[in-house]
Design a protein around this motif. Structure first.
Motif, PDB file in Angstrom:
ATOM      1  N   LYS A   1       9.252  -0.491   5.362  1.00 41.68           N
ATOM      2  CA  LYS A   1       8.513   0.210   4.309  1.00 41.68           C
ATOM      3  C   LYS A   1       8.230  -0.706   3.123  1.00 41.68           C
ATOM      4  O   LYS A   1       7.169  -0.627   2.490  1.00 41.68           O
ATOM      5  N   MET A   2       9.177  -1.598   2.828  1.00 40.50           N
ATOM      6  CA  MET A   2       8.986  -2.525   1.717  1.00 40.50           C
ATOM      7  C   MET A   2       7.864  -3.516   2.007  1.00 40.50           C
ATOM      8  O   MET A   2       7.108  -3.914   1.108  1.00 40.50           O
TER       9      MET A   2
ATOM     10  N   ASN B   1      -0.107  -1.509   1.577  1.00 47.91           N
ATOM     11  CA  ASN B   1      -0.902  -0.357   1.175  1.00 47.91           C
ATOM     12  C   ASN B   1      -2.297  -0.824   0.788  1.00 47.91           C
ATOM     13  O   ASN B   1      -2.463  -1.710  -0.067  1.00 47.91           O
TER      14      ASN B   1
ATOM     15  N   GLN C   1       1.058   6.257  -0.772  1.00 44.55           N
ATOM     16  CA  GLN C   1       1.503   4.887  -0.531  1.00 44.55           C
ATOM     17  C   GLN C   1       2.914   4.875   0.072  1.00 44.55           C
ATOM     18  O   GLN C   1       3.746   5.736  -0.230  1.00 44.55           O
TER      19      GLN C   1
ATOM     20  N   ARG D   1       6.434   3.369   0.223  1.00 45.55           N
ATOM     21  CA  ARG D   1       7.328   2.638  -0.661  1.00 45.55           C
ATOM     22  C   ARG D   1       8.749   2.691  -0.113  1.00 45.55           C
ATOM     23  O   ARG D   1       9.197   3.721   0.392  1.00 45.55           O
TER      24      ARG D   1
END
Length: 266
Positions: free
Chosen positions: A172-173, A177, A186, A188
């Motif tokens: 996810k990091m 996006n 988005q 995150r």
């Protein structure tokens, strides 16, 4: 003493769960890696024992099958003992709800550190020495304690789920996006979870290195300081409950028969 009481007391916070989880991850890594040098088995890895049970059942290696069953039984017994102790303490509204199983764990670790050599030669019905069953019981005891304490958010005795969650947050990091994507859409990473999972993995690894080195150069007595740390963490809430624990079989106040109402003055 007040900080220690909050660390292992029944009132949980995100911070206290995180700190205690990191300490117990170090402890689990040390016991697991150090124990491997003694019994040649990772006694917190129930996935491995289940796989060994299946493989050797097919191969007809019944002695190994019996040993795997013993380790699984010991781990589940430790978890079950934790559930009994925590629910018993909750019904009596004790402050030492989570300290009780940690005290038991520290006592068992202390005994293992002082007389561990005897457990290597003590036979059991499961074709493995008592040391295997004892270490598996301790790991089950600790894992269930942390699971109940953190509402299943933290694990300390095995890292498969933790590494998976860490990988999810890392993905996810690193997710890209697109420009113009609405903020609510988005992707995150949860920074708090990322730090927690990275910390658990790191503490388990450092504990494993310390445990392997300790058992190699010092022997069983290396477990004694680990047991004393757990004992020190658990004593403050137990001390706060000392009056109630003097009569452990007494029924909870909520379950006792109500007192007779006072008579009206004449």
């Amino acid at each position: 003493m007040r900080r220690l009481r909050h660390l292992t007391g029944n009132r949980r916070t995100v911070a206290s769960n995180r700190v205690l989880g990191l300490l117990l991850a170090f402890n689990a890594g040390a016991v697991n890696a150090g124990g491997f040098l003694v019994v040649h088995l990772y006694t917190s890895h129930m996935t491995g024992f289940l796989s060994s049970l299946a493989d050797n059942l097919v191969l007809g290696q019944m002695k190994i099958v019996l040993g795997a069953i013993g380790a699984l039984w010991a781990f589940m017994s430790g978890a079950g003992t934790t559930a009994i102790m925590i629910n018993w303490a909750r019904q009596r509204k004790l402050r030492s709800t989570f300290a009780l199983p940690l005290v038991l764990e520290s006592v068992l670790m202390l005994l293992f550190g002082l007389v561990g050599a005897i457990t290597l030669t003590w036979p059991t019905p499961f074709a493995v020495p008592l040391a295997v069953l004892l270490l598996s019981f301790i790991m089950g005891l600790q894992n269930a304690t942390v699971t109940k304490m953190s509402s299943s958010q933290i694990r300390t005795t095995h890292m498969t789920g933790v590494v998976t969650d860490l990988g999810i947050e890392m993905g996810k990091m690193l997710y890209w996006n697109r420009t113009g994507t609405a903020p609510e859409s988005q992707v995150r990473a949860n920074q708090a979870r990322l730090r927690l999972f990275a910390g658990l993995v790191g503490m388990f690894l450092v504990g494993g290195i310390a445990g392997a080195a300790g058992f190699k150069h010092v022997g069983f007595v290396f477990v004694v300081p680990l047991a004393l740390v757990l004992l020190a963490l658990s004593l403050p809430p137990l001390w706060a409950d000392r009056a109630r624990l003097r009569h452990p079989l007494r029924k909870p106040l909520a379950l006792e028969a109500p007192l007779d109402p006072p008579t009206a003055p004449r």
